[in-house]
Design an enzyme around this catalytic site. Structure first.
Site, short mmCIF file in Angstrom:
data_model
loop_
_atom_site.label_atom_id
_atom_site.label_comp_id
_atom_site.label_asym_id
_atom_site.label_seq_id
_atom_site.Cartn_x
_atom_site.Cartn_y
_atom_site.Cartn_z
N ASP A 364 0.75 -1.36 0.00
CA ASP A 364 -0.05 0.06 0.07
C ASP A 364 1.00 1.49 0.03
O ASP A 364 2.09 1.21 -0.09
CB ASP A 364 -0.98 0.04 1.11
CG ASP A 364 -0.09 0.11 2.45
OD1 ASP A 364 1.01 0.31 2.54
OD2 ASP A 364 -0.98 -0.06 3.60
N ASN A 372 -5.38 12.19 1.56
CA ASN A 372 -6.42 12.31 1.35
C ASN A 372 -7.13 13.32 2.20
O ASN A 372 -8.18 14.10 1.81
CB ASN A 372 -7.38 10.99 1.67
CG ASN A 372 -8.12 10.31 0.38
OD1 ASN A 372 -7.80 10.85 -0.83
ND2 ASN A 372 -8.31 9.17 0.57
N HIS A 377 -10.49 13.80 -1.56
CA HIS A 377 -10.46 12.55 -2.34
C HIS A 377 -10.31 12.38 -3.83
O HIS A 377 -9.63 11.84 -4.29
CB HIS A 377 -12.14 12.18 -2.04
CG HIS A 377 -12.25 11.70 -0.78
ND1 HIS A 377 -11.83 10.62 -0.07
CD2 HIS A 377 -12.71 12.26 0.42
CE1 HIS A 377 -11.93 10.41 1.17
NE2 HIS A 377 -12.90 11.53 1.41
N ASP A 381 -7.65 10.17 -5.41
CA ASP A 381 -7.93 9.36 -6.81
C ASP A 381 -7.06 9.50 -7.81
O ASP A 381 -6.64 8.65 -8.62
CB ASP A 381 -9.35 9.87 -7.15
CG ASP A 381 -10.38 9.18 -6.31
OD1 ASP A 381 -10.26 8.39 -5.43
OD2 ASP A 381 -11.45 9.60 -6.26
N ASP A 407 -5.97 2.03 -0.78
CA ASP A 407 -4.52 2.13 -1.58
C ASP A 407 -3.78 0.75 -1.58
O ASP A 407 -2.41 0.94 -1.65
CB ASP A 407 -3.77 3.08 -0.72
CG ASP A 407 -3.63 2.74 0.88
OD1 ASP A 407 -4.48 1.99 1.37
OD2 ASP A 407 -2.50 3.22 1.10
#
Length: 492
Positions: A364, A372, A377, A381, A407
């Site tokens: 991750d 974030n 967000h 993304d 993630d």
């Protein structure tokens, strides 16, 4: 309210036609009331259709505008034709100004009906219509017109040729309407289409009877009676217009086997008719041979067109299936495999022949949650999409890459495709270095790094869930070491 108006107009039209027919048969010749009725019928229908045009929008407005124009041409033709008798006190010519408007009326009707077909992307109708018309024209010439013409030197071939335009165009309109029904036309209500079909049949009946009884057999006493067919046709068009305002478009239903057989058989009726004549009558005249040849060529062109359309539809279907498969197998945000498909592919690698060793890299992104929280967000993304794009540069045959969720990412690779554990370490280092480079996302530059956990099959785990769990544990071992690196599963 409009449905009531259409019913009243239908009753009025039926009474109008009944009175006109009774007067025509009673007198056996034209009188002033009959001339006026010939003019009034299209005039009244035109007034109704004008209201229909005003109420419609879009393609239907254009369709009914053409229908109204055709009714105007019919009214004008009747007015000119009647004026010869009651104003100029002379006999109307066989081919005159009125015929220009009548021919225009027939052609405008044909344009309206075929234009509606074209707007619905029914492209085979032109070829279908040509096949049917050519074959029927040949049969009519050989068995109806030619025998009478050869036996009567005074018969005017030019007049008959002009008069043939009317039943042919009417037949084309009926044929196109039939194709509408057979091919699932649902943009107009069935009640509307029914009246349009009756109107076309009435026009065709009047035109055909006029050619047979007046032009060929000179039964002039029946001419006023034949006018009732055109009068009724004009009222049918007006009633259809009113019903188009109140009727709801039809809904497409499942087509049965009989419907499909009829739909595909209609264009071949003319060809079978000509072949039957050739077999039973041994007819070999020039007109028949050329007509048969043209019909065969048109059928071949139609078949090629049909096969081409089917191949194009198959291509579109295959493309749609590929898109659906991709949507079902890929993560919607990154385009990598989703968890379900990745696990299926990994299961396939573990159960492959020879029990080949497989490595799973599970990782991750460090500090992803603060990114974030601080940047939103959308930025998160964009970061995930950038990570997936960088991972794709490492893609090779046999390697499966996936976003498992959030993630978290995973890579499954058979060791045979790498050659050795050293190459596996090099791949892991490449992943760490590639994903640790700065990311420029819109107006923000971000830094993050992966913590990679590595588990091997079969020594670390012998099932797919256990192998992923082992790689997950190795990832947390890499995090405990400070991140920005990788760690092998050590058991525990």
């Amino acid at each position: 309210m409009r449905s009531i108006h259409s019913s009243r107009l239908l009753i009025f039209g039926l009474l109008f036609v009944f009175v006109q027919a009774a007067v025509s048969l009673g007198y056996g010749q034209y009188i002033l009331p009959l001339y006026l009725m010939d003019i009034l019928a299209p005039a009244i229908s035109l007034g109704v259709v004008i209201q229909v045009i005003r109420a419609h929008t879009g393609p239907q407005k254009g369709f009914w505008l053409l229908i109204g124009t055709a009714l105007f041409c019919e009214m004008t033709a009747q007015l000119i034709w009647g004026s010869y008798e009651w104003i100029w006190q002379t006999e109307a010519p066989d081919i005159g100004i009125a015929d220009i408007f009548w021919v225009s009326q027939s052609l405008i009707y044909l344009v309206a009906f075929y234009g509606w077909v074209r707007s619905g992307e029914k492209n085979r109708y032109l070829l279908d219509s040509m096949i049917l018309v050519v074959s029927l024209a040949v049969v009519s010439w050989e068995f109806l017109i030619k025998p009478i013409y050869q036996g009567d030197e005074n018969l005017d071939l030019i007049t008959i040729s002009v008069d043939l335009i009317y039943p042919i165009t009417s037949l084309l309109m009926v044929f196109i309407l039939t194709c509408w029904l057979l091919n699932g036309e649902r943009r107009m209500s069935r009640r509307t289409m029914r009246m349009l079909a009756i109107g076309c049949l009435s026009y065709m009946s009047g035109d055909t009877l006029y050619m047979l009884l007046i032009d060929i057999h000179s039964l002039d006493s029946l001419e006023p009676w034949i006018d009732t067919f055109w009068t009724g046709a004009a009222f049918c068009m007006a009633v259809a217009g009113l019903r188009s305002l109140s009727g709801k478009p039809g809904t497409a239903g499942a087509e049965g086997r009989v419907g499909r057989v009829i739909r595909f058989s209609v264009p071949y009726i003319g060809l079978l008719l000509l072949i039957g004549i050739l077999v039973f009558y041994r007819l070999t005249t020039d007109v028949f041979v050329w007509g048969l040849t043209l019909t065969v060529l048109l059928v071949l062109v139609r078949q090629i067109h049909f096969l081409t359309e089917r191949e194009m539809l198959n291509d579109k279907l295959r493309q749609s299936l590929r898109r659906l498969e991709r949507i079902a197998s890929c993560d919607s945000l990154t385009g990598l495999l989703n968890r379900r498909v990745f696990e299926l592919e990994l299961e396939g690698k573990l159960s492959g022949p020879g029990q080949e060793p497989v490595a799973v890299l599970y990782f991750d992104l460090d500090k992803f949650k603060p990114i974030n929280d601080n940047h939103g967000h959308r930025t998160g993304d964009l970061l995930l999409q950038a990570v997936a794009e960088r991972l794709s540069s490492l893609q090779k045959d046999g390697i499966s890459m996936a976003r498992l969720g959030g993630d978290e990412f995973a890579i499954a690779v058979p060791l045979s495709s790498l050659g050795s554990l050293e190459r596996l370490q090099e791949l892991s280092e490449a992943v760490v270095q590639l994903l640790s480079k700065p990311y420029r996302l819109e107006e923000v530059t971000l830094r993050t790094s992966p913590s990679v956990g590595i588990a091997l099959y079969p020594q670390d785990a012998r099932t797919m869930p256990d192998l992923l769990d082992a790689a997950d544990q190795a990832m947390y071992e890499a995090k405990r070491r400070g991140g920005r690196g990788f760690a092998f599963y050590r058991g525990g």
